[in-house]
Enzyme design. Structure first.
Site, PDB file in Angstrom:
ATOM      1  N   LYS A   1      41.715  25.887  39.621  1.00 55.55           N
ATOM      2  CA  LYS A   1      42.048  27.285  39.940  1.00 55.55           C
ATOM      3  C   LYS A   1      42.804  27.299  41.253  1.00 55.55           C
ATOM      4  CE  LYS A   1      41.932  31.744  40.628  1.00 55.55           C
ATOM      5  NZ  LYS A   1      42.803  32.655  39.832  1.00 55.55           N
TER       6      LYS A   1
ATOM      7  N   CYS B   1      51.166  34.784  42.266  1.00 59.77           N
ATOM      8  CA  CYS B   1      49.956  35.547  41.950  1.00 59.77           C
ATOM      9  C   CYS B   1      50.315  37.030  42.005  1.00 59.77           C
ATOM     10  CB  CYS B   1      48.819  35.259  42.929  1.00 59.77           C
ATOM     11  SG  CYS B   1      47.342  36.234  42.520  1.00 59.77           S
TER      12      CYS B   1
HETATM   13  O1  LIG Z   1      44.395  37.207  39.793  1.00 58.16           O
HETATM   14  C1  LIG Z   1      44.486  35.967  39.885  1.00 58.16           C
HETATM   15  O2  LIG Z   1      43.640  35.217  40.449  1.00 58.16           O
HETATM   16  C2  LIG Z   1      45.702  35.379  39.238  1.00 58.16           C
HETATM   17  N1  LIG Z   1      46.026  35.866  38.007  1.00 58.16           N
HETATM   18  C3  LIG Z   1      47.175  35.473  37.355  1.00 58.16           C
HETATM   19  O3  LIG Z   1      47.466  35.919  36.229  1.00 58.16           O
HETATM   20  N2  LIG Z   1      47.985  34.561  37.941  1.00 58.16           N
HETATM   21  C4  LIG Z   1      47.711  34.029  39.166  1.00 58.16           C
HETATM   22  O4  LIG Z   1      48.497  33.194  39.663  1.00 58.16           O
HETATM   23  C5  LIG Z   1      46.509  34.454  39.834  1.00 58.16           C
HETATM   24  I1  LIG Z   1      46.059  33.605  41.670  1.00 58.16           I
END
Ligand SMILES: O=C(O)c1[nH]c(=O)[nH]c(=O)c1I
Length: 310
Positions: free
Chosen positions: A44, A129
């Protein structure tokens, strides 16, 4: 049929990886992936300090895919770096690490720490993100992206990759490709992250389905396949010396084949993995094998990047 892939110094016996963010936040999840049919695994996206993320509900699935506004919940980079230190790189599957700092300084501090650790991992720097309230996606700011990559290349002295948002205009494909072309450290680009800030409505309740940002969230699944394929093909064309990881809309051997035909070296599975669990990776792998057999291909190189135009 042989699904093996060798790229940037790693060997995979099949081209399937989880998409960062899905089933990879804890050691338990990562170990489940390591024991699945995945050819490699990625952590993650991590930040300098642990984060709880956005209030729930922050993920919802629909008939055609998913919406998420997780808000970067993660155990902090030290947790993932520790997992990587203890990881059996010699005999295990390749390990990729996703980094998504909340600031340039945080990204540089984490990347310097990863450089110092000198582990045989590949780093995927997340420029996309979409779910941090008030923070724009770096990948949509070409100057900021160029500055970040130049600074990171000074503290992280090995090849690394970037996770890109989807682009929707040939001018933008070109501008971002120029930024990446100007950074020799970029060994791969992962196209695409979720399509940011979509809105899913529950008709019965006449309501949004996730709490953060009044219901706005990144869209994944069937919805994004054509956009993902376009980004894979356009960046693979513009960056012939770098690898493209295809991500977006893969839920069977068919879409995995399409991504590789469009130019992807390997592919990542997100929404389908979230919904179906790690068993989907063995299913997709087998479906890809059958499809290649039907078409008379023996290896991925027999068709990679050979999408015909009319
Ligand atoms: O909301 C999130 O943690 C997230 N959700 C996404 O769909 N892509 C991302 O790069 C991330 I960092």
């Amino acid at each position: 049929v042989d699904l093996a892939v060798a790229w940037l110094g790693i060997q995979m016996d099949n081209p399937l990886i989880n998409a960062s963010g899905v089933m990879c936040r804890t050691v338990e999840e990562l170990e489940a992936l390591r024991h699945s049919a995945a050819g490699a695994l990625i952590t993650k996206s991590c930040t300098l300090e642990p984060r709880k993320g956005n209030p729930e509900p922050r993920y919802a699935s629909t008939a055609l895919g998913s919406i998420n506004s997780m808000g970067l919940p993660n155990a902090g980079y030290r947790y993932y770096l520790d997992y990587a230190r203890r990881y059996d790189h010699e005999h295990g599957k390749p390990l990729l690490m996703s980094v998504s700092g909340m600031s340039l300084e945080d990204n540089l501090e984490m990347m310097a720490a990863f450089d110092e650790a000198a582990l045989p991992v590949l780093v995927e720097l997340n420029l996309s993100c979409p779910n941090l309230p008030g923070k724009p996606q770096i990948g949509y700011d070409f100057e900021a992206s160029a500055r970040l990559l130049a600074e990171v290349s000074k503290v992280y002295r090995r090849p690394f990759g970037v996770k890109l948002p989807p682009y929707f205009d040939p001018v933008h494909f070109g501008e971002m490709a120029d930024v990446l072309d100007g950074c020799p450290s970029i060994g791969f680009v992962t196209c695409i992250n979720s399509i940011g800030n979509g809105l899913v409505i529950d008709l019965e309740r006449e309501s949004v389905v996730i709490r953060p940002k009044d219901g706005l969230g990144g869209i994944g699944g069937d919805y994004v396949l054509p956009t993902a394929l376009a980004n894979v093909r356009e960046f693979a064309r513009r960056l012939p010396g770098r690898h493209v990881i295809g991500c977006g809309g893969i839920r069977s051997g068919r879409e995995a084949f399409m991504h590789i035909l469009a130019g992807a070296t390997v592919v990542q599975v997100g929404t389908c993995l979230y919904e179906e669990g790690p068993a989907c990776l063995a299913r997709i792998r087998d479906e890809l094998v059958y499809l290649m057999q039907d078409k008379g291909y023996r290896t991925l190189t027999d068709f990679r990047g050979r999408l015909r135009t009319l």
